[in-house]
Design an enzyme around this catalytic site. Structure first.
Site, PDB file in Angstrom:
ATOM      1  N   TYR A   1       0.834  -1.206   0.000  1.00 46.62           N
ATOM      2  CA  TYR A   1       0.000   0.000   0.000  1.00 46.62           C
ATOM      3  C   TYR A   1       0.867   1.253   0.000  1.00 46.62           C
ATOM      4  CZ  TYR A   1      -3.896  -3.031   1.233  1.00 46.62           C
ATOM      5  OH  TYR A   1      -4.847  -4.010   1.227  1.00 46.62           O
TER       6      TYR A   1
ATOM      7  N   LYS B   1       2.888 -15.177   4.171  1.00 44.93           N
ATOM      8  CA  LYS B   1       3.041 -16.029   2.979  1.00 44.93           C
ATOM      9  C   LYS B   1       4.537 -16.358   2.868  1.00 44.93           C
ATOM     10  CE  LYS B   1       1.278 -17.878  -0.803  1.00 44.93           C
ATOM     11  NZ  LYS B   1       0.439 -19.096  -0.696  1.00 44.93           N
TER      12      LYS B   1
ATOM     13  N   ASP C   1      -3.309 -18.368   2.850  1.00 43.48           N
ATOM     14  CA  ASP C   1      -4.327 -19.142   2.113  1.00 43.48           C
ATOM     15  C   ASP C   1      -5.016 -20.140   3.058  1.00 43.48           C
ATOM     16  OD1 ASP C   1      -1.736 -20.051   2.158  1.00 43.48           O
ATOM     17  OD2 ASP C   1      -1.680 -20.812   0.112  1.00 43.48           O
TER      18      ASP C   1
ATOM     19  N   ASP D   1      -6.337  -6.616   5.465  1.00 36.33           N
ATOM     20  CA  ASP D   1      -7.442  -5.952   4.767  1.00 36.33           C
ATOM     21  C   ASP D   1      -8.440  -7.013   4.279  1.00 36.33           C
ATOM     22  OD1 ASP D   1      -8.998  -4.227   3.334  1.00 36.33           O
ATOM     23  OD2 ASP D   1      -7.445  -3.545   1.956  1.00 36.33           O
TER      24      ASP D   1
ATOM     25  N   ASP E   1     -12.033  -8.325   6.321  1.00 38.40           N
ATOM     26  CA  ASP E   1     -13.294  -8.085   5.614  1.00 38.40           C
ATOM     27  C   ASP E   1     -14.055  -9.390   5.400  1.00 38.40           C
ATOM     28  OD1 ASP E   1     -13.242  -5.389   5.577  1.00 38.40           O
ATOM     29  OD2 ASP E   1     -13.238  -5.167   3.394  1.00 38.40           O
TER      30      ASP E   1
END
Ligand code: NAD
Length: 369
Positions: A144, A194, A226, A250, A254
């Site tokens: 970001y 990850k 994952d 994020d 959500d």
């Protein structure tokens, strides 16, 4: 206690739910002997109308002089997104605040309240194991804030890159937040990355392990993102605190936001290293119901509880609000977003009606304390 709060209702339902949250704040002040002064400021489309910007200097100055920020939500109707008033409204308002105050950690509690189990999309037997997760998301790193580039390769192929950057200090700072939070909860941190692919995740995993050494009373578990996405749906009861990077946080928070049943039930906090915080519902301005009286004020009311807990260390007052919300829901009071077709025992209320009931419970609780 005496504190000053910047109040930024924003757009859509922001103003109506903030009005109810401020009534709760006032009652807490009266009942527990605090003085909370507030100054309202414009943000989002409401600010654009007056100042031609979504985050005016005047609002910035009001936030700077406050002890905490209560934020509603910003953004316009999807059909009007092209208009200057709404274009990039959310990014301009929220990312500006994040950068200005260096909010590095985002807290997002996600809990399924037993009385509202029917709103959760998971199977009954999965929910009954318990859903009570605190997401701690790093907010100032990752792709970001890394370099974004779109270019033509030497072969003339359109190409784009987004750079993920994390340093060990950023990771350690947010990990400390997660371990401290776990100490006050069920004592477990699941760190999500990850690390089988990304160097930034390998560093993340190593630094989180180092921080964990200072918290021998907290169990640390590493999980690939994952797998975590699957586990949140398969068995959310295994999670206590989920610590993760900006982008994974994020997406995962959500996805988990759907579990309680309505965005109208969720609150979040963004905190910087000095303990200064911004408190907001993670949902948007809900333009589809703005002005109808159907907004659920609970999310915004719970942001007041988070502010009292994290910025002002007023745990008793914060828990009193949370208990008043829960009792109100146990008694069957429902705004439209959490109502169930055909359920006889529920009492449908509007935005103001829901907060009236919460205020009633708070007043009773404070009078017998
Ligand atoms: P939204 O979160 O505003 O609404 C999604 C759904 O949830 C709608 O059906 C809405 O009615 C419902 N909902 C949300 N909060 C509710 C509440 N308190 N009570 C009852 N129902 C509630 O998402 P959207 O409709 O996609 O976006 C509307 C605007 O909000 C857009 O401009 C978007 O950019 C913006 N947005 C802002 C934020 C923020 O300010 N943090 C976050 C997300 C979206």
């Amino acid at each position: 206690m005496e504190k000053h709060i910047a109040v930024l209702p924003g757009d859509g339902i922001g103003e109506e739910v903030m009005e109810q949250a401020l009534r709760v704040l006032k009652l807490i002040a009266d009942q527990y002997g605090h003085r909370f002064s507030t100054t309202k400021a414009l943000v989002g489309g409401a600010a654009y109308e007056k100042f031609d910007t979504h985050f005016p200097d005047e609002t910035n100055a009001i936030c700077r002089s406050a002890d905490a920020i209560l934020f509603g939500s910003v953004g316009g109707p999807v059909s009007e997104m092209h208009l200057p008033k709404w274009k990039n409204c959310e990014a301009n308002s929220i990312l500006s605040l994040r950068k200005t105050f260096s909010f590095h950690a985002n807290y997002r509690p996600v809990r399924v309240i037993p009385e509202l189990q029917h709103l959760c999309p998971l199977k009954k037997e999965v929910i009954e194991r318990g859903v009570d997760i605190l997401f701690i998301r790093e907010l100032l790193g990752d792709c970001y804030f890394g370099e974004h580039k779109t270019f033509n390769s030497p072969a003339g192929v359109r190409t784009a890159t987004d750079l993920i950057v994390y340093d060990e200090e950023q990771i350690a700072a947010v990990a400390e937040v997660a371990f401290k939070a776990a100490q006050k909860r069920r004592g477990k941190v699941t760190s999500v990355d990850k690390a089988n692919v990304l160097d930034s995740s390998k560093l993340w995993r190593a630094v989180v392990k180092e921080v964990a050494l200072g918290y021998p009373d907290v169990i640390l578990e590493d999980m690939l993102v994952d797998n975590c996405a699957m586990q949140i749906v398969r068995d959310p009861s295994q999670f206590d605190v989920v610590l993760t990077t900006n982008m994974f946080g994020d997406i995962l928070s959500d996805a988990a936001a759907v579990l309680p049943g309505s965005l109208g039930l969720l609150a979040s906090a963004s905190i910087n290293k000095d303990g200064f915080g911004l408190y907001e519902p993670p949902g948007g301005s809900a333009q589809d119901i703005a002005g109808t009286g159907n907004a659920n004020p609970i999310a915004q009311i719970l942001t007041v509880a988070l502010m009292l807990r994290f910025s002002f260390a007023l745990e008793t007052e914060a828990s009193a609000i949370e208990q008043a919300v829960e009792t109100t829901l146990k008694e069957g009071y429902r705004t439209r977003d959490i109502a169930r077709a055909g359920e006889a025992d529920q009492k449908i209320v509007d935005c103001k009606g829901m907060s009236e009931k919460i205020l009633d419970h708070l007043a009773v609780k404070a009078s017998i304390r």
